[in-house]
Design a protein around this motif. Structure first.
Motif, PDB file in Angstrom:
ATOM      1  N   ARG A 174      80.437  58.348-109.125  1.00  0.00           N
ATOM      2  CA  ARG A 174      80.580  57.954-110.559  1.00  0.00           C
ATOM      3  C   ARG A 174      79.337  56.884-111.096  1.00  0.00           C
ATOM      4  O   ARG A 174      79.183  55.954-110.157  1.00  0.00           O
ATOM      5  CB  ARG A 174      81.772  56.864-110.446  1.00  0.00           C
ATOM      6  N   ASP A 175      78.812  57.504-112.078  1.00  0.00           N
ATOM      7  CA  ASP A 175      77.895  56.502-113.014  1.00  0.00           C
ATOM      8  C   ASP A 175      76.678  56.621-111.993  1.00  0.00           C
ATOM      9  O   ASP A 175      75.659  55.878-112.107  1.00  0.00           O
ATOM     10  CB  ASP A 175      78.464  55.284-113.315  1.00  0.00           C
ATOM     11  N   HIS A 176      76.402  57.362-111.178  1.00  0.00           N
ATOM     12  CA  HIS A 176      75.162  57.614-110.290  1.00  0.00           C
ATOM     13  C   HIS A 176      74.586  58.972-110.221  1.00  0.00           C
ATOM     14  O   HIS A 176      75.083  59.901-109.808  1.00  0.00           O
ATOM     15  CB  HIS A 176      75.461  57.324-108.989  1.00  0.00           C
ATOM     16  N   LEU A 177      73.459  59.053-110.928  1.00  0.00           N
ATOM     17  CA  LEU A 177      72.906  60.290-111.208  1.00  0.00           C
ATOM     18  C   LEU A 177      71.802  60.446-110.366  1.00  0.00           C
ATOM     19  O   LEU A 177      71.002  59.284-110.287  1.00  0.00           O
ATOM     20  CB  LEU A 177      72.619  60.542-112.711  1.00  0.00           C
TER      21      LEU A 177
ATOM     22  N   GLU B 263      72.115  64.990-112.366  1.00  0.00           N
ATOM     23  CA  GLU B 263      73.504  65.019-112.345  1.00  0.00           C
ATOM     24  C   GLU B 263      74.139  64.124-111.785  1.00  0.00           C
ATOM     25  O   GLU B 263      73.598  63.232-110.742  1.00  0.00           O
ATOM     26  CB  GLU B 263      73.940  66.541-112.144  1.00  0.00           C
ATOM     27  N   GLU B 264      75.504  63.825-111.963  1.00  0.00           N
ATOM     28  CA  GLU B 264      76.300  62.650-111.372  1.00  0.00           C
ATOM     29  C   GLU B 264      76.651  63.098-109.926  1.00  0.00           C
ATOM     30  O   GLU B 264      77.386  64.229-109.989  1.00  0.00           O
ATOM     31  CB  GLU B 264      77.667  62.476-112.213  1.00  0.00           C
TER      32      GLU B 264
ATOM     33  N   SER C  45      77.707  59.274-119.798  1.00  0.00           N
ATOM     34  CA  SER C  45      77.842  58.096-119.625  1.00  0.00           C
ATOM     35  C   SER C  45      79.256  57.728-120.094  1.00  0.00           C
ATOM     36  O   SER C  45      79.343  58.024-121.438  1.00  0.00           O
ATOM     37  CB  SER C  45      76.855  57.207-119.967  1.00  0.00           C
TER      38      SER C  45
ATOM     39  N   THR D 118      71.869  62.638-120.433  1.00  0.00           N
ATOM     40  CA  THR D 118      72.557  61.734-119.495  1.00  0.00           C
ATOM     41  C   THR D 118      74.102  61.451-119.743  1.00  0.00           C
ATOM     42  O   THR D 118      74.361  60.651-120.912  1.00  0.00           O
ATOM     43  CB  THR D 118      72.000  60.257-119.295  1.00  0.00           C
TER      44      THR D 118
END
Length: 336
Positions: A324-327, A320-321, A12, A10
């Motif tokens: 932004r910051d949301h996978l 995957e993203e 980050s 992940t």
């Protein structure tokens, strides 16, 4: 096992202050005749220091197994679990036992998780005794301090679990988990066996303790409204896989995976007018068996937006993203 290798760790921005890192963790349980239950199958994520990471999903998706892998109560089949810079999955015996001081659990059933033959004082002090931390008067003072901390009378230390209500027993379980000043506390369905009014009290207590003691939580629950309230980020699990990770605002306002959207649509709203105007996302079929999960995306057999056979049934989507910051792990997240 080949699929697990495709999962990427992940990404980050908070990786530098990650308290726990889980990388490509797999847990398969033998099921006889050469088969195995793929309870956790290639999972990667991190828990940042000081945050509450919520974990949601249907029963049987692997949430509790994942919690026990993080705390190393059960060994991984493959993959890595790090506490800070220490790799727990390479440790055994006394070295691993010493690291477990920093990883504690609050269990689901407050009636089954407390020994009925032990006094409350001995239950709370058991971690202290196991590690030889405090003895005599200091041990008793620590027990009374912990009872006060969770909102119980310190003079209750000589009573037995059957003398307490479910909410009080869960407070005793919380006190036991805090006895060794852990860095991470895993709350495994810690409120699901309690009445709704008591659930609110326990959630408020956990939030207060987090602020006072600078705790980090992995919070596992079925109730998505509770998870939304307590969590900084939310992780959604389906059939042994993580399918979405985002902050709680992004998860609830703009889900990127159809399974997450279906879960959110099932949350009841107390306003009848709003509830009547909502559209329930209905999922067809039953949850597939973890012994023989579907190929490609594991959700494709129930997904309302799946494109069959390619790519959904043939290719496993990477986590995957999407923004932004949301996978999310979905080939068609733009259609959710």
């Amino acid at each position: 096992m080949a699929q697990a290798a495709q999962i990427q760790p992940t990404p980050s921005a908070g990786a530098a202050n990650a308290l726990v890192r889980v990388e490509n963790v797999v847990k398969h349980f033998p099921a006889g005749l050469g088969t195995s239950v793929k309870a956790v199958d290639g999972v990667s994520f991190e828990i940042r220091e000081g945050e509450t990471l919520g974990l949601v999903g249907e029963s049987g998706c692997g949430k509790s197994t994942l919690a026990r892998l993080v705390t190393q109560l059960i060994p991984v089949t493959s993959g890595h679990v790090f506490l800070g810079d220490v790799e727990l999955t390479r440790m055994h015996g006394e070295k691993l036992r010493q690291q477990r001081r920093q990883l504690q659990m609050i269990f689901q059933d407050p009636f089954a998780s407390l020994d009925p033959r032990m006094t409350v004082g001995d239950i709370i002090a058991e971690p202290l005794d196991n590690f030889g931390v405090l003895r005599g008067r200091k041990r008793n003072e620590r027990v009374q301090e912990l009872l006060r901390l969770v909102g119980l009378n310190p003079n209750f230390n000589n009573r037995y679990p059957h003398e307490f209500s479910g909410g009080q027993r869960q407070r005793i379980g919380i006190a036991r988990a805090l006895a060794l000043n852990p860095k991470l506390v895993v709350c495994d369905e810690a409120i699901s066996a309690l009445d709704v009014s008591i659930q609110a009290q326990i959630v408020n207590l956990l939030e207060d303790l987090q602020q006072k003691l600078k705790l980090t939580y992995l919070f596992i629950a079925h109730d998505l409204s509770v998870v939304r309230h307590i969590s900084d980020r939310v992780m959604v699990m389906y059939l042994g896989k993580i399918v979405e990770i985002a902050d709680s605002v992004g998860t609830y306002s703009s889900p990127k995976h159809p399974y997450t959207k279906a879960l959110l649509s099932a949350i009841p709203v107390p306003d009848p007018k709003i509830q009547r105007g909502r559209r329930l996302v209905e999922l067809s079929g039953e949850i597939p068996s973890p012994i023989n999960p579907p190929s490609g995306c594991r959700f494709h057999t129930r997904c309302p937006i799946a494109h069959l056979p390619t790519p959904c049934a043939d290719n496993e989507p990477p986590l995957e993203e999407k923004v932004r910051d949301h996978l999310a792990a979905c080939h068609y997240s733009q259609d959710v």
